[in-house]
Design a protein around this motif. Structure first.
Motif, PDB file in Angstrom:
ATOM      1  N   MET A  24       0.827  -1.206   0.000  1.00 28.38           N
ATOM      2  CA  MET A  24       0.000   0.000   0.000  1.00 28.38           C
ATOM      3  C   MET A  24       0.867   1.265   0.000  1.00 28.38           C
ATOM      4  O   MET A  24       1.863   1.358   0.707  1.00 28.38           O
ATOM      5  N   GLY A  25       0.455   2.229  -0.819  1.00 28.45           N
ATOM      6  CA  GLY A  25       1.122   3.521  -0.876  1.00 28.45           C
ATOM      7  C   GLY A  25       0.195   4.627  -0.408  1.00 28.45           C
ATOM      8  O   GLY A  25      -0.759   4.387   0.328  1.00 28.45           O
ATOM      9  N   PHE A  26       0.490   5.862  -0.845  1.00 31.81           N
ATOM     10  CA  PHE A  26      -0.358   7.000  -0.492  1.00 31.81           C
ATOM     11  C   PHE A  26      -0.461   7.928  -1.697  1.00 31.81           C
ATOM     12  O   PHE A  26       0.390   7.902  -2.590  1.00 31.81           O
ATOM     13  N   ASN A  27      -1.516   8.731  -1.709  1.00 30.31           N
ATOM     14  CA  ASN A  27      -1.695   9.672  -2.807  1.00 30.31           C
ATOM     15  C   ASN A  27      -0.683  10.802  -2.734  1.00 30.31           C
ATOM     16  O   ASN A  27      -0.493  11.404  -1.673  1.00 30.31           O
ATOM     17  N   LEU A  28      -0.068  11.111  -3.857  1.00 32.05           N
ATOM     18  CA  LEU A  28       0.788  12.296  -3.916  1.00 32.05           C
ATOM     19  C   LEU A  28      -0.050  13.563  -4.013  1.00 32.05           C
ATOM     20  O   LEU A  28       0.382  14.627  -3.568  1.00 32.05           O
ATOM     21  N   HIS A  29      -1.242  13.465  -4.575  1.00 29.62           N
ATOM     22  CA  HIS A  29      -2.131  14.619  -4.665  1.00 29.62           C
ATOM     23  C   HIS A  29      -2.470  15.104  -3.253  1.00 29.62           C
ATOM     24  O   HIS A  29      -2.954  14.353  -2.414  1.00 29.62           O
ATOM     25  N   GLY A  30      -2.167  16.366  -2.980  1.00 29.26           N
ATOM     26  CA  GLY A  30      -2.423  16.925  -1.666  1.00 29.26           C
ATOM     27  C   GLY A  30      -1.333  16.670  -0.655  1.00 29.26           C
ATOM     28  O   GLY A  30      -1.430  17.118   0.497  1.00 29.26           O
ATOM     29  N   CYS A  31      -0.273  15.957  -1.044  1.00 30.39           N
ATOM     30  CA  CYS A  31       0.825  15.631  -0.135  1.00 30.39           C
ATOM     31  C   CYS A  31       1.681  16.874   0.093  1.00 30.39           C
ATOM     32  O   CYS A  31       1.994  17.627  -0.843  1.00 30.39           O
ATOM     33  N   LYS A  32       2.116  17.101   1.338  1.00 31.47           N
ATOM     34  CA  LYS A  32       2.949  18.254   1.657  1.00 31.47           C
ATOM     35  C   LYS A  32       4.410  17.936   1.380  1.00 31.47           C
ATOM     36  O   LYS A  32       4.985  17.022   1.971  1.00 31.47           O
ATOM     37  N   VAL A  33       5.010  18.700   0.466  1.00 29.46           N
ATOM     38  CA  VAL A  33       6.387  18.471   0.041  1.00 29.46           C
ATOM     39  C   VAL A  33       7.244  19.683   0.389  1.00 29.46           C
ATOM     40  O   VAL A  33       6.861  20.823   0.108  1.00 29.46           O
ATOM     41  N   ALA A  34       8.400  19.434   0.990  1.00 26.29           N
ATOM     42  CA  ALA A  34       9.392  20.483   1.231  1.00 26.29           C
ATOM     43  C   ALA A  34      10.433  20.401   0.130  1.00 26.29           C
ATOM     44  O   ALA A  34      11.129  19.385  -0.002  1.00 26.29           O
ATOM     45  N   LEU A  35      10.520  21.446  -0.671  1.00 26.35           N
ATOM     46  CA  LEU A  35      11.470  21.520  -1.774  1.00 26.35           C
ATOM     47  C   LEU A  35      12.651  22.372  -1.317  1.00 26.35           C
ATOM     48  O   LEU A  35      12.518  23.583  -1.145  1.00 26.35           O
ATOM     49  N   ILE A  36      13.795  21.733  -1.108  1.00 28.65           N
ATOM     50  CA  ILE A  36      14.956  22.434  -0.568  1.00 28.65           C
ATOM     51  C   ILE A  36      15.930  22.734  -1.710  1.00 28.65           C
ATOM     52  O   ILE A  36      16.656  21.859  -2.180  1.00 28.65           O
ATOM     53  N   GLY A  37      15.902  23.981  -2.167  1.00 32.24           N
ATOM     54  CA  GLY A  37      16.730  24.406  -3.287  1.00 32.24           C
ATOM     55  C   GLY A  37      15.907  24.521  -4.555  1.00 32.24           C
ATOM     56  O   GLY A  37      15.249  23.560  -4.963  1.00 32.24           O
ATOM     57  N   THR A  38      15.927  25.706  -5.160  1.00 32.90           N
ATOM     58  CA  THR A  38      15.117  25.930  -6.368  1.00 32.90           C
ATOM     59  C   THR A  38      15.971  26.496  -7.502  1.00 32.90           C
ATOM     60  O   THR A  38      15.585  27.436  -8.185  1.00 32.90           O
ATOM     61  N   GLY A  39      17.158  25.909  -7.679  1.00 33.68           N
ATOM     62  CA  GLY A  39      17.958  26.217  -8.862  1.00 33.68           C
ATOM     63  C   GLY A  39      17.349  25.534 -10.071  1.00 33.68           C
ATOM     64  O   GLY A  39      16.146  25.238 -10.097  1.00 33.68           O
ATOM     65  N   ASN A  40      18.149  25.259 -11.079  1.00 31.31           N
ATOM     66  CA  ASN A  40      17.616  24.681 -12.318  1.00 31.31           C
ATOM     67  C   ASN A  40      16.909  23.353 -12.089  1.00 31.31           C
ATOM     68  O   ASN A  40      15.826  23.106 -12.627  1.00 31.31           O
ATOM     69  N   ILE A  41      17.525  22.478 -11.268  1.00 33.79           N
ATOM     70  CA  ILE A  41      16.918  21.169 -11.016  1.00 33.79           C
ATOM     71  C   ILE A  41      15.691  21.313 -10.119  1.00 33.79           C
ATOM     72  O   ILE A  41      14.647  20.706 -10.374  1.00 33.79           O
ATOM     73  N   GLY A  42      15.818  22.120  -9.061  1.00 33.60           N
ATOM     74  CA  GLY A  42      14.685  22.341  -8.170  1.00 33.60           C
ATOM     75  C   GLY A  42      13.494  22.923  -8.903  1.00 33.60           C
ATOM     76  O   GLY A  42      12.342  22.572  -8.630  1.00 33.60           O
ATOM     77  N   LYS A  43      13.772  23.821  -9.837  1.00 33.15           N
ATOM     78  CA  LYS A  43      12.698  24.437 -10.620  1.00 33.15           C
ATOM     79  C   LYS A  43      11.980  23.381 -11.462  1.00 33.15           C
ATOM     80  O   LYS A  43      10.742  23.340 -11.517  1.00 33.15           O
ATOM     81  N   ALA A  44      12.765  22.519 -12.125  1.00 30.87           N
ATOM     82  CA  ALA A  44      12.158  21.459 -12.936  1.00 30.87           C
ATOM     83  C   ALA A  44      11.360  20.504 -12.053  1.00 30.87           C
ATOM     84  O   ALA A  44      10.263  20.055 -12.429  1.00 30.87           O
ATOM     85  N   PHE A  45      11.878  20.215 -10.856  1.00 30.18           N
ATOM     86  CA  PHE A  45      11.181  19.297  -9.957  1.00 30.18           C
ATOM     87  C   PHE A  45       9.891  19.916  -9.430  1.00 30.18           C
ATOM     88  O   PHE A  45       8.881  19.227  -9.277  1.00 30.18           O
ATOM     89  N   TYR A  46       9.920  21.211  -9.152  1.00 27.99           N
ATOM     90  CA  TYR A  46       8.713  21.896  -8.691  1.00 27.99           C
ATOM     91  C   TYR A  46       7.576  21.726  -9.689  1.00 27.99           C
ATOM     92  O   TYR A  46       6.427  21.454  -9.309  1.00 27.99           O
ATOM     93  N   ARG A  47       7.892  21.871 -10.950  1.00 31.10           N
ATOM     94  CA  ARG A  47       6.847  21.782 -11.977  1.00 31.10           C
ATOM     95  C   ARG A  47       6.301  20.368 -12.113  1.00 31.10           C
ATOM     96  O   ARG A  47       5.127  20.171 -12.411  1.00 31.10           O
ATOM     97  N   ILE A  48       7.155  19.373 -11.857  1.00 30.71           N
ATOM     98  CA  ILE A  48       6.663  17.991 -11.837  1.00 30.71           C
ATOM     99  C   ILE A  48       5.736  17.789 -10.639  1.00 30.71           C
ATOM    100  O   ILE A  48       4.642  17.218 -10.766  1.00 30.71           O
ATOM    101  N   LEU A  49       6.158  18.248  -9.466  1.00 34.03           N
ATOM    102  CA  LEU A  49       5.336  18.120  -8.263  1.00 34.03           C
ATOM    103  C   LEU A  49       3.994  18.816  -8.431  1.00 34.03           C
ATOM    104  O   LEU A  49       2.949  18.304  -8.005  1.00 34.03           O
ATOM    105  N   LYS A  50       4.038  19.985  -9.048  1.00 34.22           N
ATOM    106  CA  LYS A  50       2.812  20.755  -9.260  1.00 34.22           C
ATOM    107  C   LYS A  50       1.831  19.963 -10.116  1.00 34.22           C
ATOM    108  O   LYS A  50       0.614  19.982  -9.884  1.00 34.22           O
ATOM    109  N   GLY A  51       2.359  19.250 -11.114  1.00 35.75           N
ATOM    110  CA  GLY A  51       1.502  18.430 -11.961  1.00 35.75           C
ATOM    111  C   GLY A  51       0.825  17.295 -11.207  1.00 35.75           C
ATOM    112  O   GLY A  51      -0.257  16.849 -11.594  1.00 35.75           O
ATOM    113  N   PHE A  52       1.449  16.835 -10.118  1.00 37.45           N
ATOM    114  CA  PHE A  52       0.859  15.779  -9.300  1.00 37.45           C
ATOM    115  C   PHE A  52      -0.120  16.334  -8.268  1.00 37.45           C
ATOM    116  O   PHE A  52      -0.774  15.557  -7.570  1.00 37.45           O
ATOM    117  N   GLY A  53      -0.215  17.635  -8.169  1.00 35.02           N
ATOM    118  CA  GLY A  53      -1.141  18.228  -7.213  1.00 35.02           C
ATOM    119  C   GLY A  53      -0.628  18.277  -5.791  1.00 35.02           C
ATOM    120  O   GLY A  53      -1.412  18.317  -4.834  1.00 35.02           O
TER     121      GLY A  53
END
Length: 329
Positions: A136-165
């Motif tokens: 059993m897993g859990f929904n990523l939608h609505g999950c609280k994520v701490a993004l530490i660092g928003t350089g080029n990679i962090g920025k790309a990761f943010y947009r992926i996370l945003k797509g998952f809600g």
């Protein structure tokens, strides 16, 4: 230019030879260390990777051997003593960005694998076990994520996370106004980590970030949270993370980097006894996923690394503008 290329695997040779702009390359499997720096005699430049050593003693020997240029085929540079290089007149250039999506996508792959346990399901089904118990897993939608660092990679990761809600809070000493305009909320490190269900690290290794994830900061996580590190191993205090896994404070760990990876990663040690007790303990946990600095490893990233590396070399050889030069702060 005559360039000594250290820490090379066959894929490094393939891409560097394909994109070579006319330089004389000599490849060494071994990393650059005080024990191998003598190999640089007769070269004008060295090309190094993440686990090569360019500390003060090595740099002094490089300078004595006539090396005036270090080209990093990576973005991180914590393995280079920049003040000492500057004092010796050695230019240091890096590849500041090479398909940041590659690392960001690998971070998300680790999250999905740990969460939905697809690696375990794959092995079960191959053995004829079709049970869903313990998967059993859990929904990523609505999950609280701490993004530490928003350089080029962090920025790309943010947009992926945003797509998952996901609900995302970021920490970075230099907030990105573009991401803020897209709805990203920045806070202090403590606030971002507080009750986070997933923490993903996308920051460089500096004196300030060394062991930023430790016994104290782990207490801020939501109990049973997931920690993902695709940046630099020394961002986390490994012994503290192991203790958090043992107590259940940390529920999942995904590591593509490791503080003592230099003797392990990029090597086939399948017939050896691993001497590193910390990573041996981590491998024993069922809720830990370790990959060996694989996040960057896509065709597109390798092409960009090779292309930009030779752009850096060409600019140095031509006496041009060194836009990717690292200057000590």
């Amino acid at each position: 230019m005559k360039i000594a290329v250290f820490s090379t695997c066959q894929y490094d040779r393939d891409f560097l030879e394909r994109f070579n702009t006319g330089h004389d390359l000599t490849f060494f499997d071994a990393p650059l260390t005080m024990q191998t720096v003598a190999l640089t005699q007769g070269f004008t430049a060295v090309c190094i990777f993440v686990n090569d050593h360019a500390d003060a003693p090595v740099l002094s020997q490089l300078s004595a051997n006539g090396v005036g240029l270090i080209v990093l085929r990576c973005a991180g540079f914590n393995n280079v003593d920049l003040p000492q290089a500057a004092a010796l007149g050695i230019k240091v250039l890096r590849v500041p960005a090479y398909s940041p999506e590659a690392v960001a996508e690998h971070a998300m792959a680790m999250i999905l694998t740990l969460n939905r346990k697809t690696h375990k399901a794959y092995n079960r089904v191959r053995e004829g076990n079709f049970s869903l118990e313990k998967l059993m897993g859990f929904n990523l939608h609505g999950c609280k994520v701490a993004l530490i660092g928003t350089g080029n990679i962090g920025k790309a990761f943010y947009r992926i996370l945003k797509g998952f809600g996901c609900v995302i809070t970021a920490y970075d000493p230099f907030p990105d106004p573009v991401l803020q305009s897209e709805g990203l909320t920045y806070s202090s490190l403590e606030s971002a980590l507080s009750d986070a269900e997933i923490v993903s690290l996308h920051c460089p290794l500096t004196d300030d970030t060394h062991h930023m994830i430790n016994a104290e900061s782990l207490k801020l996580f939501c109990k049973g949270a997931m920690l993902i590190n695709t940046s630099r191993g020394a961002l986390i205090a490994t012994a503290d993370v192991i203790e958090a896994l043992k107590t259940g404070q940390l529920g999942y760990l995904g590591m593509d980097v490791y503080e003592q990876e230099g003797e392990l990663f990029f090597h086939n040690l399948s017939e050896d006894v691993i001497q590193d007790d910390l990573i041996a303990r981590l491998i024993s946990f069922p809720n830990v996923l370790i990959t060996s600095h694989q996040g960057f490893f896509t065709r597109e990233a390798m092409e960009q690394i090779a292309t930009i590396t030779f752009q850096n070399v060409d600019a140095f050889a031509a006496g041009g503008i060194l836009k990717n030069q690292l200057i000590p702060q």
